[in-house]
Scaffold this motif. Structure first.
Motif, PDB file in Angstrom:
ATOM      1  N   LEU A   1      -7.218   7.956  -4.293  1.00  0.00           N
ATOM      2  CA  LEU A   1      -8.463   8.222  -3.567  1.00  0.00           C
ATOM      3  C   LEU A   1      -8.474   9.663  -3.080  1.00  0.00           C
ATOM      4  O   LEU A   1      -7.489  10.123  -2.505  1.00  0.00           O
ATOM      5  CB  LEU A   1      -8.533   7.317  -2.338  1.00  0.00           C
ATOM      6  CG  LEU A   1      -9.245   5.998  -2.491  1.00  0.00           C
ATOM      7  CD1 LEU A   1      -9.008   5.147  -1.242  1.00  0.00           C
ATOM      8  CD2 LEU A   1     -10.738   6.202  -2.710  1.00  0.00           C
TER       9      LEU A   1
ATOM     10  N   GLY B   1       1.143  -0.164  -2.181  1.00  0.00           N
ATOM     11  CA  GLY B   1       0.837   0.966  -3.061  1.00  0.00           C
ATOM     12  C   GLY B   1       0.234   2.146  -2.319  1.00  0.00           C
ATOM     13  O   GLY B   1      -0.922   2.509  -2.562  1.00  0.00           O
TER      14      GLY B   1
ATOM     15  N   GLU C   1       5.951   0.712  -2.127  1.00  0.00           N
ATOM     16  CA  GLU C   1       5.531   1.539  -3.270  1.00  0.00           C
ATOM     17  C   GLU C   1       6.523   1.321  -4.423  1.00  0.00           C
ATOM     18  O   GLU C   1       7.728   1.409  -4.243  1.00  0.00           O
ATOM     19  CB  GLU C   1       5.481   3.022  -2.876  1.00  0.00           C
ATOM     20  CG  GLU C   1       5.168   3.993  -4.006  1.00  0.00           C
ATOM     21  CD  GLU C   1       3.902   3.665  -4.791  1.00  0.00           C
ATOM     22  OE1 GLU C   1       2.804   3.648  -4.213  1.00  0.00           O
ATOM     23  OE2 GLU C   1       4.019   3.412  -6.022  1.00  0.00           O
TER      24      GLU C   1
ATOM     25  N   ASP D   1       8.693  -3.669  -5.877  1.00  0.00           N
ATOM     26  CA  ASP D   1       7.529  -4.324  -6.466  1.00  0.00           C
ATOM     27  C   ASP D   1       6.932  -5.299  -5.445  1.00  0.00           C
ATOM     28  O   ASP D   1       7.599  -6.258  -5.042  1.00  0.00           O
ATOM     29  CB  ASP D   1       8.000  -5.073  -7.722  1.00  0.00           C
ATOM     30  CG  ASP D   1       6.857  -5.722  -8.467  1.00  0.00           C
ATOM     31  OD1 ASP D   1       5.729  -5.792  -7.917  1.00  0.00           O
ATOM     32  OD2 ASP D   1       7.086  -6.176  -9.603  1.00  0.00           O
TER      33      ASP D   1
ATOM     34  N   ASN E   1      -5.251  -0.143  -1.819  1.00  0.00           N
ATOM     35  CA  ASN E   1      -6.083   0.239  -2.962  1.00  0.00           C
ATOM     36  C   ASN E   1      -5.236  -0.179  -4.152  1.00  0.00           C
ATOM     37  O   ASN E   1      -4.331   0.521  -4.550  1.00  0.00           O
ATOM     38  CB  ASN E   1      -6.326   1.749  -2.915  1.00  0.00           C
ATOM     39  CG  ASN E   1      -6.967   2.278  -4.178  1.00  0.00           C
ATOM     40  OD1 ASN E   1      -7.452   1.505  -5.019  1.00  0.00           O
ATOM     41  ND2 ASN E   1      -6.955   3.599  -4.339  1.00  0.00           N
TER      42      ASN E   1
HETATM   43  N1  SAM Z   1      -3.222   4.039  -1.929  1.00  0.00           N
HETATM   44  C1  SAM Z   1      -3.268   5.171  -2.818  1.00  0.00           C
HETATM   45  C2  SAM Z   1      -4.666   5.755  -2.815  1.00  0.00           C
HETATM   46  O1  SAM Z   1      -5.587   5.052  -2.376  1.00  0.00           O
HETATM   47  O2  SAM Z   1      -4.838   6.895  -3.240  1.00  0.00           O
HETATM   48  C3  SAM Z   1      -2.830   4.814  -4.242  1.00  0.00           C
HETATM   49  C4  SAM Z   1      -3.649   3.771  -4.944  1.00  0.00           C
HETATM   50  S1  SAM Z   1      -3.236   3.526  -6.638  1.00  0.00           S
HETATM   51  C5  SAM Z   1      -4.706   2.695  -7.208  1.00  0.00           C
HETATM   52  C6  SAM Z   1      -2.100   2.148  -6.641  1.00  0.00           C
HETATM   53  C7  SAM Z   1      -0.708   2.420  -6.081  1.00  0.00           C
HETATM   54  O3  SAM Z   1       0.079   1.220  -6.180  1.00  0.00           O
HETATM   55  C8  SAM Z   1       0.088   3.474  -6.835  1.00  0.00           C
HETATM   56  O4  SAM Z   1       0.710   4.331  -5.913  1.00  0.00           O
HETATM   57  C9  SAM Z   1       1.134   2.680  -7.633  1.00  0.00           C
HETATM   58  O5  SAM Z   1       2.319   3.412  -7.906  1.00  0.00           O
HETATM   59  C10 SAM Z   1       1.377   1.512  -6.703  1.00  0.00           C
HETATM   60  N2  SAM Z   1       1.863   0.297  -7.380  1.00  0.00           N
HETATM   61  C11 SAM Z   1       1.603  -0.139  -8.635  1.00  0.00           C
HETATM   62  N3  SAM Z   1       2.160  -1.325  -8.868  1.00  0.00           N
HETATM   63  C12 SAM Z   1       2.795  -1.676  -7.712  1.00  0.00           C
HETATM   64  C13 SAM Z   1       3.577  -2.796  -7.332  1.00  0.00           C
HETATM   65  N4  SAM Z   1       3.803  -3.809  -8.182  1.00  0.00           N
HETATM   66  N5  SAM Z   1       4.092  -2.824  -6.079  1.00  0.00           N
HETATM   67  C14 SAM Z   1       3.869  -1.804  -5.198  1.00  0.00           C
HETATM   68  N6  SAM Z   1       3.135  -0.710  -5.512  1.00  0.00           N
HETATM   69  C15 SAM Z   1       2.610  -0.648  -6.748  1.00  0.00           C
END
Ligand code: SAM
Length: 268
Positions: free
Chosen positions: A18, A43, A64, A89, A110
């Motif tokens: 974002l 995330g 994360e 995860d 997000n």
């Molecule tokens: N919150 C941030 C923003 O709004 O800019 C990032 C959003 S991005 C759509 C999704 C985030 O979730 C990324 O940083 C990604 O690395 C993380 N992510 C993906 N799969 C995940 C998982 N299974 N568990 C935790 N985090 C995860």
């Protein structure tokens, strides 16, 4: 931001960061976090929402998956006394580790679109810990979560989530708010677990089973799709017309069918 931690967005982690300050502010206002609360962000990415969540004074845990983002997050937020980072995860995370009291945890994210549905189900299995959830999801998914019976959006996701939660579709967000922009529209949804289930089933697994079978072939009548699970007499005892299609039934009717299944000798 320190040059050393310039991060390139990764598709396999569903990274669409974002960057629209107006949208970030609107999300933070919808969450309205307060000092003393327990927040969990799934995330955090580069911290677009994290910063405002920490500014509220609430205690914030973040999970994360991407190891490469960990140094950046530590660098940005370790000086805050209310920040804890868990690398891993979220789908495998044991939320009991957080030591939050019942109905206290406010979950925010997000979410990467590829994990949003399994993650919501994982969180619902811990619903007793959760006060509310605010998620950015693909708009179509939010429409399915918030749907009512009678239309094409009403299905397994709507029913299983509405069994546990009140659902509010708050507002839509266009692709331009993200970097890189996703190919789909997004929306913010609020999910609030019910204090008392409005339609408690004898066995939630039976509900899951009936709903899955019924919507496997959503064009067919219930009499047909539920044949292997429930005799016609049991469908009738649930006060359900077997000639209907699954999308015509409300949650209460599915729970009555599930209770019939729970009473069958081989259930569920
Ligand atoms: N919150 C941030 C923003 O709004 O800019 C990032 C959003 S991005 C759509 C999704 C985030 O979730 C990324 O940083 C990604 O690395 C993380 N992510 C993906 N799969 C995940 C998982 N299974 N568990 C935790 N985090 C995860």
């Amino acid at each position: 931001m320190n040059e050393q931690y310039q991060h390139r967005a990764r598709k396999r982690f569903g990274q669409n960061f974002l960057h629209d300050a107006g949208v970030i502010d609107r999300i933070l206002r919808a969450i309205h976090a307060r000092e003393g609360e327990r927040l969990l962000e799934i995330g955090p990415g580069q911290g677009a929402l994290t910063e405002g969540l920490l500014d509220s004074g609430a205690q914030l845990d973040v999970i994360e998956l991407d190891k490469d983002l960990v140094p950046l997050l530590h660098q940005r937020f370790d000086n805050r006394g209310n920040f804890s980072l868990h690398q891993g995860d979220a789908l495998k995370f044991d939320f009991n580790r957080l030591g939050a009291s019942p109905r206290s945890l406010r979950v925010v994210g997000n979410l990467p679109y590829n994990i949003s549905t399994p993650l919501i189900f994982h969180l619902l299995s811990n619903a007793a810990l959760i006060r509310d959830m605010h998620f950015m999801l693909q708009k179509e998914v939010v429409e399915r979560l918030a749907a009512g019976p009678g239309g094409g959006d009403w299905g397994r996701l709507s029913i299983m989530v509405q069994y546990h939660c009140r659902v509010e579709h708050l507002f839509n967000v266009g692709p331009g708010a993200f970097n890189p922009p996703p190919k789909v529209d997004s929306a913010i949804v609020r999910l609030v677990p019910h204090d008392t289930l409005p339609h408690p089933a004898k066995d939630a697994r039976a509900l899951e089973r009936v709903v899955r079978e019924a919507f496997n072939q959503r064009r067919k009548t219930l009499r047909n799709t539920l044949k292997a699970l429930l005799p016609a007499a049991a469908i009738e005892a649930a006060q359900v017309d077997g000639s209907l299609r699954p999308e015509q039934l409300d949650l209460a009717a599915f729970v009555r069918l599930a209770d019939q299944l729970a009473d069958q000798p081989t259930a569920p």
